[in-house]
Motif scaffolding. Structure first.
Motif, PDB file in Angstrom:
ATOM      1  N   ASN A  57     -33.776   2.114 -52.729  1.00 17.92           N
ATOM      2  CA  ASN A  57     -33.463   2.080 -51.307  1.00 17.92           C
ATOM      3  C   ASN A  57     -33.277   0.648 -50.791  1.00 17.92           C
ATOM      4  N   PHE A  58     -33.517  -0.328 -51.650  1.00 15.26           N
ATOM      5  CA  PHE A  58     -33.276  -1.734 -51.346  1.00 15.26           C
ATOM      6  C   PHE A  58     -32.000  -2.148 -52.085  1.00 15.26           C
ATOM      7  N   VAL A  59     -31.035  -2.679 -51.361  1.00 11.67           N
ATOM      8  CA  VAL A  59     -29.763  -3.088 -51.979  1.00 11.67           C
ATOM      9  C   VAL A  59     -29.449  -4.506 -51.520  1.00 11.67           C
ATOM     10  N   PHE A  60     -29.305  -5.408 -52.478  1.00  9.36           N
ATOM     11  CA  PHE A  60     -28.884  -6.772 -52.190  1.00  9.36           C
ATOM     12  C   PHE A  60     -27.570  -7.009 -52.924  1.00  9.36           C
ATOM     13  N   VAL A  61     -26.588  -7.575 -52.220  1.00  9.41           N
ATOM     14  CA  VAL A  61     -25.281  -7.818 -52.831  1.00  9.41           C
ATOM     15  C   VAL A  61     -24.812  -9.239 -52.565  1.00  9.41           C
ATOM     16  N   THR A  62     -23.932  -9.683 -53.432  1.00  9.85           N
ATOM     17  CA  THR A  62     -23.223 -10.940 -53.215  1.00  9.85           C
ATOM     18  C   THR A  62     -21.727 -10.653 -53.148  1.00  9.85           C
ATOM     19  N   ALA A  63     -21.034 -11.528 -52.460  1.00  6.50           N
ATOM     20  CA  ALA A  63     -19.570 -11.502 -52.433  1.00  6.50           C
ATOM     21  C   ALA A  63     -19.110 -12.677 -53.286  1.00  6.50           C
TER      22      ALA A  63
ATOM     23  N   GLU B  15     -17.148 -17.806 -57.460  1.00  2.14           N
ATOM     24  CA  GLU B  15     -18.097 -18.506 -56.591  1.00  2.14           C
ATOM     25  C   GLU B  15     -18.755 -17.493 -55.654  1.00  2.14           C
ATOM     26  N   ILE B  16     -20.071 -17.563 -55.538  1.00  3.39           N
ATOM     27  CA  ILE B  16     -20.761 -16.706 -54.581  1.00  3.39           C
ATOM     28  C   ILE B  16     -20.437 -17.229 -53.186  1.00  3.39           C
ATOM     29  N   ALA B  17     -19.761 -16.383 -52.404  1.00  2.00           N
ATOM     30  CA  ALA B  17     -19.252 -16.800 -51.105  1.00  2.00           C
ATOM     31  C   ALA B  17     -19.972 -16.107 -49.943  1.00  2.00           C
ATOM     32  N   GLY B  18     -20.912 -15.224 -50.258  1.00  2.00           N
ATOM     33  CA  GLY B  18     -21.636 -14.531 -49.203  1.00  2.00           C
ATOM     34  C   GLY B  18     -22.664 -13.587 -49.788  1.00  2.00           C
ATOM     35  N   CYS B  19     -23.483 -13.033 -48.895  1.00  4.45           N
ATOM     36  CA  CYS B  19     -24.509 -12.088 -49.334  1.00  4.45           C
ATOM     37  C   CYS B  19     -24.901 -11.182 -48.181  1.00  4.45           C
ATOM     38  N   GLY B  20     -25.626 -10.139 -48.523  1.00  3.42           N
ATOM     39  CA  GLY B  20     -26.141  -9.207 -47.532  1.00  3.42           C
ATOM     40  C   GLY B  20     -27.052  -8.204 -48.207  1.00  3.42           C
ATOM     41  N   ALA B  21     -27.849  -7.513 -47.408  1.00  6.42           N
ATOM     42  CA  ALA B  21     -28.814  -6.578 -47.966  1.00  6.42           C
ATOM     43  C   ALA B  21     -29.104  -5.457 -46.977  1.00  6.42           C
ATOM     44  N   ILE B  22     -29.607  -4.362 -47.521  1.00  9.51           N
ATOM     45  CA  ILE B  22     -30.200  -3.302 -46.706  1.00  9.51           C
ATOM     46  C   ILE B  22     -31.539  -2.943 -47.333  1.00  9.51           C
ATOM     47  N   ARG B  23     -32.464  -2.566 -46.463  1.00 11.18           N
ATOM     48  CA  ARG B  23     -33.769  -2.101 -46.920  1.00 11.18           C
ATOM     49  C   ARG B  23     -34.219  -0.983 -45.989  1.00 11.18           C
ATOM     50  N   PRO B  24     -35.158  -0.169 -46.437  1.00 16.40           N
ATOM     51  CA  PRO B  24     -35.570   0.957 -45.599  1.00 16.40           C
ATOM     52  C   PRO B  24     -36.483   0.558 -44.448  1.00 16.40           C
ATOM     53  N   ILE B  25     -36.241   1.176 -43.308  1.00 17.23           N
ATOM     54  CA  ILE B  25     -37.188   1.167 -42.194  1.00 17.23           C
ATOM     55  C   ILE B  25     -38.007   2.458 -42.315  1.00 17.23           C
ATOM     56  N   ASP B  26     -37.288   3.559 -42.551  1.00 17.61           N
ATOM     57  CA  ASP B  26     -37.901   4.840 -42.897  1.00 17.61           C
ATOM     58  C   ASP B  26     -36.870   5.622 -43.704  1.00 17.61           C
ATOM     59  N   GLU B  27     -37.115   6.887 -43.965  1.00 21.89           N
ATOM     60  CA  GLU B  27     -36.202   7.625 -44.857  1.00 21.89           C
ATOM     61  C   GLU B  27     -34.809   7.809 -44.275  1.00 21.89           C
ATOM     62  N   ASN B  28     -34.651   7.681 -42.964  1.00 23.47           N
ATOM     63  CA  ASN B  28     -33.354   7.882 -42.322  1.00 23.47           C
ATOM     64  C   ASN B  28     -32.692   6.608 -41.818  1.00 23.47           C
ATOM     65  N   ILE B  29     -33.451   5.528 -41.762  1.00 24.46           N
ATOM     66  CA  ILE B  29     -32.927   4.304 -41.159  1.00 24.46           C
ATOM     67  C   ILE B  29     -33.056   3.130 -42.134  1.00 24.46           C
ATOM     68  N   GLY B  30     -31.935   2.452 -42.338  1.00 25.92           N
ATOM     69  CA  GLY B  30     -31.923   1.231 -43.136  1.00 25.92           C
ATOM     70  C   GLY B  30     -31.738   0.031 -42.230  1.00 25.92           C
ATOM     71  N   GLU B  31     -32.179  -1.118 -42.711  1.00 25.70           N
ATOM     72  CA  GLU B  31     -32.056  -2.353 -41.945  1.00 25.70           C
ATOM     73  C   GLU B  31     -31.162  -3.331 -42.701  1.00 25.70           C
TER      74      GLU B  31
END
Length: 152
Positions: A49-55, A60-76
């Motif tokens: 449920n945790f996803v970290f990505v690079t662009a 060359e790594i030009a960016g990044c972003g992630a999502i993680r759980p707040i609860d089972e229905n909501i990611g941050e």
């Protein structure tokens, strides 16, 4: 000519990735007096449920972003960064994360940024995120603005 932006899952603790995260932290600190690292301490690589990505552009790594759980229905959404503004890196990362969030089963994504960070606020609003009441540790923090988007 359109650039080829490759989005790939990554480990935020990987040495190659730490450079872009440090660049993000430095940028935030210079602009807003806080590097944002405290909001990214509880990362769980072994949790799907945790996803970290690079662009990546031209290896060359030009960016990044992630999502993680707040609860089972909501990611941050966390640690969104584009090294080269205006090249659709952030938009590409966010679209990837939104698709991943749907696969995970999140029905909504939320995020926090600084009120002063008008570029970020406008970026998210263009991606159909709306201002929501501050949540979690951002409640009663006037410098914070929270946004959210329904994925259903």
């Amino acid at each position: 000519m359109s650039e080829n932006i490759l989005i790939q899952k990554a480990d935020p603790n990987d040495e190659k990735v730490l450079t872009i995260l440090e660049e993000l932290s430095s940028n935030l600190y210079l602009r807003f007096g806080s590097d944002g690292k405290n909001s990214f301490q509880d990362w769980q690589n072994d949790n799907l449920n945790f996803v970290f990505v690079t662009a990546v552009i031209n290896n060359e790594i030009a960016g990044c972003g992630a999502i993680r759980p707040i609860d089972e229905n909501i990611g941050e959404v966390k640690r969104m960064y584009s090294k080269f503004p205006g090249r659709k890196i952030g938009k590409t990362i966010l679209a990837f994360l939104e698709n991943k969030a749907k696969e995970i089963g999140y029905k909504e994504l939320v995020l926090e940024t600084r009120v002063k960070n008008q570029e970020a606020v406008l970026f998210y609003q263009k991606q159909n995120y709306n201002v929501i009441p501050n949540y979690g540790k951002y409640i009663d923090r006037p410098e914070a603005i929270c946004l959210g988007k329904s994925l259903i």
